[in-house]
Design a protein around this motif. Sequence first.
Motif, PDB file in Angstrom:
ATOM      1  N   SER A   5      -7.953  11.386   4.170  1.00  0.00           N
ATOM      2  CA  SER A   5      -9.226  10.753   4.456  1.00  0.00           C
ATOM      3  C   SER A   5     -10.230  11.423   5.161  1.00  0.00           C
ATOM      4  CB  SER A   5      -8.951   9.271   5.110  1.00  0.00           C
ATOM      5  OG  SER A   5     -10.051   8.487   5.255  1.00  0.00           O
ATOM      6  N   VAL A   6     -11.294  11.796   4.658  1.00  0.00           N
ATOM      7  CA  VAL A   6     -12.225  12.781   5.272  1.00  0.00           C
ATOM      8  C   VAL A   6     -13.240  11.913   6.184  1.00  0.00           C
ATOM      9  CG1 VAL A   6     -14.114  14.396   4.947  1.00  0.00           C
ATOM     10  CG2 VAL A   6     -12.106  14.191   3.185  1.00  0.00           C
ATOM     11  N   GLU A  38      -8.613  11.285  -0.749  1.00  0.00           N
ATOM     12  CA  GLU A  38      -8.242   9.726  -1.035  1.00  0.00           C
ATOM     13  C   GLU A  38      -8.779   8.662  -0.329  1.00  0.00           C
ATOM     14  OE1 GLU A  38      -4.174  12.343  -2.091  1.00  0.00           O
ATOM     15  OE2 GLU A  38      -5.672  12.346  -0.436  1.00  0.00           O
ATOM     16  N   GLY A  39      -9.662   9.089   0.890  1.00  0.00           N
ATOM     17  CA  GLY A  39     -10.486   8.187   1.682  1.00  0.00           C
ATOM     18  C   GLY A  39     -11.390   8.687   2.206  1.00  0.00           C
ATOM     19  N   VAL A 211      -3.660  10.826   7.144  1.00  0.00           N
ATOM     20  CA  VAL A 211      -4.414  11.510   8.101  1.00  0.00           C
ATOM     21  C   VAL A 211      -5.880  11.452   7.858  1.00  0.00           C
ATOM     22  CG1 VAL A 211      -2.678  13.249   8.588  1.00  0.00           C
ATOM     23  CG2 VAL A 211      -4.277  13.634   6.821  1.00  0.00           C
ATOM     24  N   SER A 212      -6.735  11.296   9.013  1.00  0.00           N
ATOM     25  CA  SER A 212      -8.134  11.239   8.969  1.00  0.00           C
ATOM     26  C   SER A 212      -8.623  12.555   9.780  1.00  0.00           C
ATOM     27  CB  SER A 212      -8.670   9.903   9.863  1.00  0.00           C
ATOM     28  OG  SER A 212      -9.820   9.918   9.859  1.00  0.00           O
ATOM     29  N   ILE A 213      -9.360  13.323   8.808  1.00  0.00           N
ATOM     30  CA  ILE A 213      -9.716  14.679   9.481  1.00  0.00           C
ATOM     31  C   ILE A 213     -11.179  14.519   9.260  1.00  0.00           C
ATOM     32  CG2 ILE A 213      -9.343  17.135   9.345  1.00  0.00           C
ATOM     33  CD1 ILE A 213      -6.837  16.580   8.597  1.00  0.00           C
ATOM     34  N   GLY A 214     -12.047  15.321  10.280  1.00  0.00           N
ATOM     35  CA  GLY A 214     -13.397  15.394   9.994  1.00  0.00           C
ATOM     36  C   GLY A 214     -13.953  16.657  10.654  1.00  0.00           C
TER      37      GLY A 214
END
Length: 238
Positions: A5-6, A38-39, A211-214
Amino acid sequence: MTKLSVNINKIATLRNSRGGNVPNVLATALACERFGAEGITVHPRPDERHIRYQDVYDLKANIQTEFNIEGNCQEQKFIDLVLANTPTQVTLVPDALGQITSNHGWDTIKYKDYLSDMVKMFKDQGIRVSIFVDPIEDMVEAAAETGTDRIELYTEAFAAEYGFNKEEAIAPYFKAALKAREVGLGLNAGHDLDLNNLAYFNQHIPELLEVSIGHALIADALYLGLEETIKRYLAALK
């Protein structure tokens, strides 16, 4: 495969620094989806210094993948925003007002009753709930008692220690992941994961769902381009 998920907060930060609508937050989110993410994750804050509340409505109306809204449920404005947009997932984060970035998880023992109420409210609207926690087994176990669907492990400590001793860095996260599985919680992770440490983390954490990565991903995109960057992050998650 663990989902990527970005988090597009940094795109909004850049836009807001100049005014106008460049770079375009929605266009970036749609590009991330097109390139394989995917998100999409956003973390609006009350001062709207990056993601604006209107961005959330625009994203909800247009993106096709999972939508994750992170934030502090102690703010009524945040609660109202989530309930109005019914994202796939809400991630409850104990941010203080004006905090630059998230820096700790919930004390799920101390706030268990409060979190239980929040979890029920969101789940009653069909929203999957994840609670942001430190990699402490007792906190994972207490999180399960709130009725939450998932937890998100706060990974800054892992990232900080990774370059010195990766085995010690991963150890508490592995134990927390085992506890999550034992108590029936889905497992997410995020904060300071990047192309240097992500593959190792993913390979050593059982049943990691997302995982959420920004920050790191958007920074890498400055050098590699957004499409190539997302491809590399997805490869690290295989």
